[in-house]
Enzyme design. Structure first.
Site, mmCIF file in Angstrom:
data_model
loop_
_atom_site.group_PDB
_atom_site.id
_atom_site.type_symbol
_atom_site.label_atom_id
_atom_site.label_comp_id
_atom_site.label_asym_id
_atom_site.label_seq_id
_atom_site.Cartn_x
_atom_site.Cartn_y
_atom_site.Cartn_z
ATOM 1 N N GLU A 297 17.579 -41.713 -5.282
ATOM 2 C CA GLU A 297 16.230 -41.496 -3.771
ATOM 3 C C GLU A 297 16.690 -42.003 -2.821
ATOM 4 O O GLU A 297 16.154 -42.001 -1.023
ATOM 5 C CB GLU A 297 15.032 -42.430 -4.220
ATOM 6 C CG GLU A 297 15.394 -43.611 -4.732
ATOM 7 C CD GLU A 297 13.972 -44.488 -5.394
ATOM 8 O OE1 GLU A 297 12.973 -43.828 -5.336
ATOM 9 O OE2 GLU A 297 14.003 -45.414 -5.880
ATOM 10 N N ARG B 285 6.588 -47.463 -13.489
ATOM 11 C CA ARG B 285 6.410 -48.173 -12.414
ATOM 12 C C ARG B 285 5.984 -49.511 -13.078
ATOM 13 O O ARG B 285 4.732 -49.795 -12.742
ATOM 14 C CB ARG B 285 5.383 -47.722 -10.875
ATOM 15 C CG ARG B 285 6.031 -46.734 -10.852
ATOM 16 C CD ARG B 285 5.470 -46.120 -9.419
ATOM 17 N NE ARG B 285 5.497 -44.921 -8.677
ATOM 18 C CZ ARG B 285 5.388 -43.584 -8.918
ATOM 19 N NH1 ARG B 285 4.371 -43.442 -9.622
ATOM 20 N NH2 ARG B 285 5.801 -43.014 -7.980
ATOM 21 N N LYS C 107 1.201 -1.258 0.063
ATOM 22 C CA LYS C 107 -0.121 0.400 0.091
ATOM 23 C C LYS C 107 1.290 1.526 0.304
ATOM 24 O O LYS C 107 0.582 1.680 -0.890
ATOM 25 C CB LYS C 107 -0.948 0.022 1.370
ATOM 26 C CG LYS C 107 -2.023 1.093 1.254
ATOM 27 C CD LYS C 107 -2.374 0.892 2.342
ATOM 28 C CE LYS C 107 -3.408 -0.354 2.036
ATOM 29 N NZ LYS C 107 -4.628 -0.519 3.598
ATOM 30 N N ARG D 79 -2.912 2.909 8.389
ATOM 31 C CA ARG D 79 -3.319 1.492 8.063
ATOM 32 C C ARG D 79 -2.379 0.898 7.758
ATOM 33 O O ARG D 79 -1.207 1.305 7.594
ATOM 34 C CB ARG D 79 -4.092 2.206 6.605
ATOM 35 C CG ARG D 79 -5.226 3.059 6.298
ATOM 36 C CD ARG D 79 -5.226 3.212 5.182
ATOM 37 N NE ARG D 79 -6.630 4.402 4.647
ATOM 38 C CZ ARG D 79 -7.670 3.401 4.724
ATOM 39 N NH1 ARG D 79 -8.122 2.041 4.027
ATOM 40 N NH2 ARG D 79 -8.913 4.142 4.831
ATOM 41 N N GLY E 37 14.419 -39.509 -7.460
ATOM 42 C CA GLY E 37 13.140 -40.141 -7.249
ATOM 43 C C GLY E 37 12.566 -39.163 -5.719
ATOM 44 O O GLY E 37 13.168 -39.638 -4.258
ATOM 45 N N THR E 38 12.200 -37.949 -5.788
ATOM 46 C CA THR E 38 12.113 -37.573 -3.946
ATOM 47 C C THR E 38 11.250 -37.399 -3.399
ATOM 48 O O THR E 38 11.295 -36.974 -2.298
ATOM 49 C CB THR E 38 11.809 -35.767 -4.760
ATOM 50 O OG1 THR E 38 11.112 -35.949 -6.094
ATOM 51 C CG2 THR E 38 13.195 -35.474 -5.585
ATOM 52 N N ASN E 39 10.341 -39.097 -3.980
ATOM 53 C CA ASN E 39 9.359 -39.264 -2.677
ATOM 54 C C ASN E 39 10.905 -40.187 -1.704
ATOM 55 O O ASN E 39 10.001 -39.464 -0.320
ATOM 56 C CB ASN E 39 8.665 -39.640 -3.481
ATOM 57 C CG ASN E 39 7.451 -39.561 -4.384
ATOM 58 O OD1 ASN E 39 7.400 -38.243 -4.338
ATOM 59 N ND2 ASN E 39 7.619 -40.235 -5.068
ATOM 60 N N ASP E 40 11.298 -40.920 -2.268
ATOM 61 C CA ASP E 40 11.478 -41.588 -0.996
ATOM 62 C C ASP E 40 13.319 -40.953 -1.500
ATOM 63 O O ASP E 40 13.042 -40.600 0.930
ATOM 64 C CB ASP E 40 12.649 -42.842 -2.227
ATOM 65 C CG ASP E 40 11.358 -43.765 -1.685
ATOM 66 O OD1 ASP E 40 11.268 -44.714 -0.220
ATOM 67 O OD2 ASP E 40 11.695 -44.341 -2.906
ATOM 68 N N CYS F 207 11.281 -37.959 -10.903
ATOM 69 C CA CYS F 207 10.064 -38.512 -11.471
ATOM 70 C C CYS F 207 9.097 -38.535 -9.590
ATOM 71 O O CYS F 207 8.209 -39.580 -10.165
ATOM 72 C CB CYS F 207 10.093 -39.882 -12.122
ATOM 73 S SG CYS F 207 11.533 -40.810 -10.974
ATOM 74 N N GLY G 203 -8.046 -7.709 4.804
ATOM 75 C CA GLY G 203 -9.139 -7.624 6.348
ATOM 76 C C GLY G 203 -8.410 -8.301 8.125
ATOM 77 O O GLY G 203 -8.438 -8.645 8.500
HETATM 78 C C1 PEP Z 1 9.803 -41.200 -5.955
HETATM 79 O O1 PEP Z 1 10.557 -42.586 -4.894
HETATM 80 O O2 PEP Z 1 10.475 -40.480 -5.771
HETATM 81 C C2 PEP Z 1 9.508 -42.767 -6.794
HETATM 82 C C3 PEP Z 1 9.222 -41.880 -8.113
HETATM 83 O O3 PEP Z 1 9.755 -43.751 -6.621
HETATM 84 P P1 PEP Z 1 8.611 -44.516 -5.959
HETATM 85 O O4 PEP Z 1 7.407 -43.244 -5.269
HETATM 86 O O5 PEP Z 1 7.379 -45.474 -6.517
HETATM 87 O O6 PEP Z 1 9.285 -45.179 -4.696
HETATM 88 MG MG MG Z 2 11.239 -44.691 -4.907
#
Ligand code: PEP
Ligand code: MG
Length: 907
Positions: free
Chosen positions: A771, A584, A28, A97, A792-795, A858, A106
């Site tokens: 991963e 997979r 503002k 203000r 494998g960014t999940n693991d 992935c 708000g």
């Molecule tokens: C992961 O781990 O990021 C991955 C893509 O493999 P998954 O999810 O199948 O373990």
């Molecule tokens: Mg994995």
């Protein structure tokens, strides 16, 4: 911040700032300064910086220099205005203000009419020639000051106001019916409320009023509702707010005064025109609060043509200057127009796409900038289904289409119930007469919001748009009775709490019951069923088409799909996938094939095992042929089996019960007994850290060889059919290069055999997932044996944080989010500092070993907008995500690439 160190300056006059100083002056303040410098009519004033706020929040006291700096700026303001703050015979009044870097509608505090006191109220009356106005202003000051600065319950003032109206004989429905004497009496009542509740008198010293109000604004940064809003909008918690002290102008000085809000374009459709609301003879907050009904801005032309024309000119100036949709707050004081605020306005997702292309056509912005005006979250929103047009549900109301989407849920009439029901899994629609910041939790918990009052700029509309929530507001024919938890529609239709309602935020229509939904036109376009170039092309689809083309032209990241069947692969290709980044293969072992896997697991001898693998081979090969055909000419990364084998066996408890029951009947099944033994043998306390991924390939002879053979034979088959298969074989859960080397040697032997047998040259590449932290830390070594890495960014998130990916989000993440430990789950958006740092160093180490190493991701993060930017920055070659997120990833990859050329943030 450098400004502070260099200048130690905590206060800026409006003439000193500019729009690029949002960090320091808040949105503002920076925009007030910009408008001042553009020569627009802005009431003079000054801004206290966010730095001063941060000092206050850190130390509990204002910086020592602040008082003198404020005094100097106040002196200058008083000189300019020719009157002193609170001067008894002609008081200068100011508003105080809040204004943070990002708008938080708000959420924080504002106090108007600072400078009025028992003494100066008479001076104001004399100067304005209006007793009523002066007393009304004074009671507003005590009310706002009491509530926000002294912490008095606002309801007490409202009740006293209602009581005063009732005392007028009950006929009074508006505060305009209260006269000067009534308001003077109300001021006494309000002062008594303050004295009783706050334990102190309302301060009569104007400077004390101002200082306390500034402090209250600082403190309002950390109210619960402000914190909640910031978490929702991902606004960092340490920015602090600036405070704007601005000389007051009055919209409540009679019929030639008023106040309004305006947009330079329709924030719902993007169309240019006159959009906004105006409220005659009213002061600031009345419009946004939706308390009294406004008239459309176009009506101002009839009321005050000169101000209207000037406003139109200013709006054009602002749009050309900001090169974007602006929203504006203005006040007319006795025929003189004043600009109180402007900013680049919030807009719906559809409007964002349309406006971006319209501005390109007008030559105001280029394609790179257009990409910064939209984002993946908006595109995802446009891909939601809509209500079916020929549905025959009963329409019970028609309000203002405030924020698009199709929402269905059970009617609830208060925030508490909305939150409670949604926690138990119900979908709810929050129905209120109007909303206020206290409704925020309920709004977050709901599928959509319906109000019976207020316009496009009411609290409900503004906040819902910001959240991307469906909202219909101002559905006036609906009578909302929150006390009795019901709503009555014309014709006496009653909607009770718990009844299903459907609201359409794109048309404003409200239906009883559940309306069926149809796919969005944007999805139809991506599916190829609707053409952007057709004569009757939907305007939105045409805009999306153009923006996607800009993104595809500039992006460096390629976008692949996570897909393991031909249907998903085909859709992914239609949506623009440039290959498969993760197939997979375990998904190919389910259904009827599970039995074959059981046979493999139960095999006691080599022959039995070879038979089981032999039965799986042709099935796998057929799967791959189909997939390579769908993705002909594009890379397909096939990952060898990853999950622990027990996932293919029956549940241990169920099987134990079955065996026990059978034994008690003395007809135990031999196979079940063997299975139970195997289940026990394979049972693991931590299966995610157990026998899975590459470890399976190393301990189950022939398993990976069978999969590699199926891939190679499928590729040879496609080659012989004149196809162009491009398989990449990927090994999961590698922790050390030795694992990879063993599997690689075996795979190469199999591939050589297939090439020899089929007479083909297959050119298969072999790579690994990264991963596990150890893989990332030894990426330089692993790259010796890998032709590509896919993160494998999940693991990796699971193992870097030590968070079980299957459990933590449901168990304690809510508490972590509430405590602000992180603003978003690290499973959703890449944790740049931890997991991200490992990804970055692994990329560098991998490429140091093998300069041409192909890099991708992935994990789920591959389709997350913020994460895509990170992957662009660290130099990955591609991201891979589920088919429906491909357009979002394409767009964000384009935005990331274009970011260096342009930059804006319209949060
Ligand atoms: C992961 O781990 O990021 C991955 C893509 O493999 P998954 O999810 O199948 O373990
Ligand atoms: Mg994995």
């Amino acid at each position: 911040m450098s400004e502070r160190n260099v200048t130690s300056k905590f206060v800026y006059d409006f003439t000193e700032g500019n729009k690029d100083l949002k960090d320091l002056l808040g949105g503002k303040g920076a925009n007030l300064a910009e408008m001042t410098n553009l020569g627009l009519p802005v009431p003079p004033g000054f801004t206290i910086t966010t730095e001063a706020c941060k000092v206050y929040l850190d130390s509990g006291a204002e910086p020592s220099e602040l008082r003198d700096e404020v005094s100097a700026h106040l002196d200058a303001l008083e000189q300019h205005m020719g009157k002193r703050l609170g001067q008894p015979d002609d008081p200068l009044l100011v508003s105080v203000r809040s204004g943070a870097k990002f708008s938080m509608p708000g959420m924080m505090d504002t106090v108007l009419n600072i400078g009025l006191s028992d003494e100066s109220v008479a001076g104001l009356a004399a100067q304005a020639g209006d007793e009523r106005f002066a007393w009304d202003s004074y009671r507003r000051l005590i009310q706002m000051f009491g509530k926000t600065v002294l912490g008095v319950d606002g309801e007490l003032f409202e009740e006293a106001l209602d009581e005063a109206k009732r005392a007028k004989g009950g006929a009074a429905t508006s505060d305009l019916d209260l006269g000067a004497e009534d308001l003077r009496a109300l001021v006494d009542d309000f002062k008594a409320i303050v004295a009783k509740q706050a334990g102190r008198d309302f301060p009569q010293d104007p400077r004390e009023q101002m200082d306390l109000a500034v402090r209250a604004v600082f403190e309002s940064w950390n109210t619960d509702r402000a914190k909640l809003y910031r978490r929702q909008e991902r606004i960092p918690g340490d920015l602090g707010t600036a405070v704007n002290v601005c000389s007051m102008v009055f919209g409540n000085l009679g019929p030639d005064s008023g106040t309004g809000v305006a947009f330079t374009r329709d924030p719902a459709s993007g169309h240019q025109g006159v959009y906004g609301d105006y409220l005659q003879n009213a002061q600031g907050e009345d419009v946004v609060a939706g308390i009294r009904n406004t008239v459309p801005l176009a009506d101002l032309e009839g009321l005050d043509a000169a101000s209207y024309n000037q406003l139109m000119q200013i709006m054009e100036t602002l749009e050309t200057h900001y090169k974007d949709l602006c929203d504006i707050e203005f006040t007319i004081e006795r025929g003189k127009l004043w600009m109180l605020q402007t900013r680049v306005g919030k807009r719906t997702a559809a409007a964002a796409f349309r406006i971006a292309t319209q501005l390109v056509d007008q030559g105001l912005i280029d394609e790179a900038e257009a990409l910064q005006r939209v984002n993946g979250a908006q595109l995802a929103q446009l891909m939601f289904p809509r209500f079916s047009e020929d549905a025959r549900s009963e329409r019970i109301g028609w309000g203002i289409a405030a924020s698009p989407g199709a929402a269905v849920g059970k009617a609830v009439f208060d925030s508490y119930t909305a939150v409670k029901w949604s926690r138990s899994g119900e979908k709810v629609i929050l129905i209120r007469r109007e909303t206020n910041p206290d409704d925020l939790d309920g709004m977050i918990a709901s599928e959509g919001i319906l109000t019976s009052r207020g316009g496009k700029t009411s609290h409900a509309a503004v906040v819902a748009r910001g959240m991307g929530k469906t909202c219909v507001c101002g559905a006036e024919e609906l009578e909302v009775d929150t006390k009795r938890r019901r709503m009555t529609a014309p014709g006496g239709i009653v909607v009770e709490e718990g009844d299903l309602v459907s609201i359409d935020g794109s048309t404003g229509k409200v239906y009883l019951g559940e309306v069926p939904v149809v796919p969005s036109p944007v999805v139809e376009y991506f599916e190829g069923r609707m053409h952007a170039g057709a004569d009757d092309a939907d305007e939105l689809v045409a805009a999306v088409h153009r923006i996607m083309a800009y993104a595809d032209r500039v992006r460096r990241l390629r976008v692949r799909a996570n897909a393991d069947n031909a249907e998903d692969a085909n859709r992914a290709r239609r949506f623009g996938a440039q290959g498969i980044g993760l197939c997979r293969t375990e998904h190919m072992f389910l259904g009827e094939r599970r039995e074959l896997v059981e046979r493999l697991i139960l095999a006691d001898t080599d022959t039995e095992r070879d038979e089981a693998l032999g039965a799986l081979l042709p099935l796998q090969k057929a799967d791959f042929i189909e997939l390579f055909e769908s993705m002909d000419g594009l890379p397909v990364t096939v990952r060898l089996l990853d999950p622990p084998l027990h996932e293919f066996l029956p549940d241990i408890t169920e099987l134990s019960v079955r065996v026990a029951l059978a034994e008690s009947r003395r007809d135990a099944n031999e196979n079940d007994l063997r299975l139970l033994q195997a289940v026990h043998k394979l049972h693991e306390q931590n299966p995610m850290l157990g026998l899975r991924g590459v470890r399976l390939g190393l301990v189950i002879p022939g398993l990976f060889a069978m999969q590699v053979r199926a891939i190679a034979e499928a590729a040879a088959h496609r080659k012989n059919a004149k196809g162009d298969p491009r398989p990449e074989i990927m090994i999961p859960l590698v922790g050390t290069v030795q694992e990879l080397e063993i599997v690689r040697d075996e795979a190469e032997t199999v591939i050589a055999e297939v090439q020899a047998a089929t007479g083909t040259d297959l050119k298969l590449t072999l790579g690994t997932m990264i991963e596990l932290p150890r893989a990332a830390l030894t990426a330089g070594q692993i790259a010796e044996a890998a032709e590509f890495f896919s993160f494998g960014t999940n693991d990796l998130t699971q193992t870097v944080w030590g968070f079980s990916r299957d459990d933590v989000e449901a168990s304690f993440f809510t508490a972590y989010l509430e405590k602000g430990i992180f603003g978003v789950s690290p499973f959703e958006t890449i944790d740049r500092d931890g997991v991200g740092a490992l990804v970055r160093s692994a990329c560098e180490a991998g490429r140091a070993t093998r300069p041409g190493l192909k890099l991708g991701v992935c994990g789920e993060h591959g389709g997350d907008p913020e994460s895509v930017h990170f992957f662009h920055e660290v130099g990955l070659d591609y991201v891979s995500c589920s088919p429906f997120r491909i357009p979002v990833a394409r767009l964000e990859a384009g935005r990331a690439a274009a970011l260096n050329k342009a930059g804006s943030d319209s949060r």
